[in-house]
Design a protein around this motif. Structure first.
Motif, PDB file in Angstrom:
ATOM      1  N   ARG A 143      35.815 -24.003 -33.551  1.00  0.00           N
ATOM      2  CA  ARG A 143      35.457 -25.328 -34.054  1.00  0.00           C
ATOM      3  C   ARG A 143      35.623 -26.307 -32.905  1.00  0.00           C
ATOM      4  N   ALA A 184      27.055 -17.120 -42.203  1.00  0.00           N
ATOM      5  CA  ALA A 184      28.245 -17.818 -42.691  1.00  0.00           C
ATOM      6  C   ALA A 184      28.595 -17.273 -44.067  1.00  0.00           C
ATOM      7  N   ARG A 243      26.997 -24.003 -41.374  1.00  0.00           N
ATOM      8  CA  ARG A 243      27.728 -23.786 -42.625  1.00  0.00           C
ATOM      9  C   ARG A 243      27.559 -24.956 -43.583  1.00  0.00           C
ATOM     10  N   ARG A 244      27.648 -26.174 -43.026  1.00  0.00           N
ATOM     11  CA  ARG A 244      27.715 -27.369 -43.870  1.00  0.00           C
ATOM     12  C   ARG A 244      26.478 -28.260 -43.759  1.00  0.00           C
ATOM     13  N   ASP A 271      29.808 -24.934 -37.828  1.00  0.00           N
ATOM     14  CA  ASP A 271      29.884 -25.759 -39.029  1.00  0.00           C
ATOM     15  C   ASP A 271      28.598 -26.568 -39.240  1.00  0.00           C
ATOM     16  N   GLU A 295      41.120 -32.330 -43.495  1.00  0.00           N
ATOM     17  CA  GLU A 295      40.522 -31.798 -42.278  1.00  0.00           C
ATOM     18  C   GLU A 295      40.667 -32.811 -41.146  1.00  0.00           C
ATOM     19  N   GLY A 323      38.561 -26.252 -41.969  1.00  0.00           N
ATOM     20  CA  GLY A 323      38.020 -25.084 -42.649  1.00  0.00           C
ATOM     21  C   GLY A 323      38.905 -24.557 -43.749  1.00  0.00           C
ATOM     22  N   ARG A 353      30.524 -32.506 -35.013  1.00  0.00           N
ATOM     23  CA  ARG A 353      30.718 -31.063 -34.934  1.00  0.00           C
ATOM     24  C   ARG A 353      29.664 -30.459 -34.024  1.00  0.00           C
TER      25      ARG A 353
END
Length: 233
Positions: free
Chosen positions: A197, A32, A213-214, A210, A107, A97, A206
């Motif tokens: 996504r 990422a 990533r998160r 992601d 978002e 994003g 999710r």
């Protein structure tokens, strides 16, 4: 084992059994932020290969031409040797994003229409957004090819929105790559939680990259959920 032609962040491309084919191997690596964050998840490659295979075969049944030939193993597929167009196509159904951040839109917000974006496929440059005149000025694709890519992306989007919705998943956005093959533009690369996504319709959870990533949860758990739903459809 055949010659390695390209090694990317999440896939290896090898020469196929004939001059007109390639073998793509999906790796367990996930990255990422242009490679700044990366990790290995054993089994991720097999899940992406399986999910992408299900999706590509579904699209082909509905008239979308792709590079897929056949599965080779749990992590590898045989594909047509297309000339990849270095322009990625991003389709957005919801604000998420980079789009949400860049334009200050919450978002998950609905959009008044589907957004189609082009970006220059270049890790070195960070895949910058490009407009059509910039793309044609650099000779990356001509106007007819861009029109074909955008039209195909919209067709694919509608097919996949319905496909994922049938298993309780919302397709917020996704990335596509196309290539030139025998005077046609065909869909290439992959469509998987690495490039989409995907949100659970009921909970908003999710189910895509992601999670990595998160730090939203176990990545393999999310990918496996997508596979299980699509595979049982």
């Amino acid at each position: 084992m055949s010659e390695v032609l390209l090694k990317g962040k999440s896939k290896v491309v090898r020469q196929g059994v004939c001059d007109d084919s390639l073998v793509i191997e999906f790796l367990d690596c996930v990255t990422a932020f242009n490679g700044d964050k990366k990790a290995e998840f054993v089994g991720k490659g097999a899940l992406c290969a399986a999910i992408s295979g299900i999706i590509f075969r579904h699209l082909e049944k509905h008239g979308i031409k792709t590079h897929l030939i056949k599965d080779v193993s749990e992590t590898s597929v045989s594909v047509k040797k297309a000339d990849i167009i270095p322009v990625e196509v991003v389709v957005r159904n919801k604000s998420a994003g980079g789009f949400a951040k860049k334009y200050g839109v919450d978002e998950g917000s609905s959009l008044k229409n589907v957004v189609v974006e082009f970006s220059y496929k270049s890790d070195t440059l960070g895949d910058p957004l490009m407009n059509e005149s910039q793309i044609t000025a650099l000779g990356l694709a001509d106007q007819s090819e861009l029109r074909d890519m955008a039209d195909e992306a919209l067709k694919i989007n509608q097919l996949l929105v319905n496909f994922f919705a049938s298993v309780g998943i919302e397709l917020a956005d996704f990335k596509l790559e196309f290539g030139r093959y025998q005077d046609e533009i065909i869909l290439c690369d992959e469509i998987s939680p690495d490039s989409c996504r995907l949100w659970d319709i009921a909970t908003g959870e999710r189910l895509d990259k992601d999670r990595f990533r998160r730090d939203l949860g176990d990545l393999l758990e999310g990918y496996a959920e997508v596979f299980n739903r699509l595979n049982s459809r």
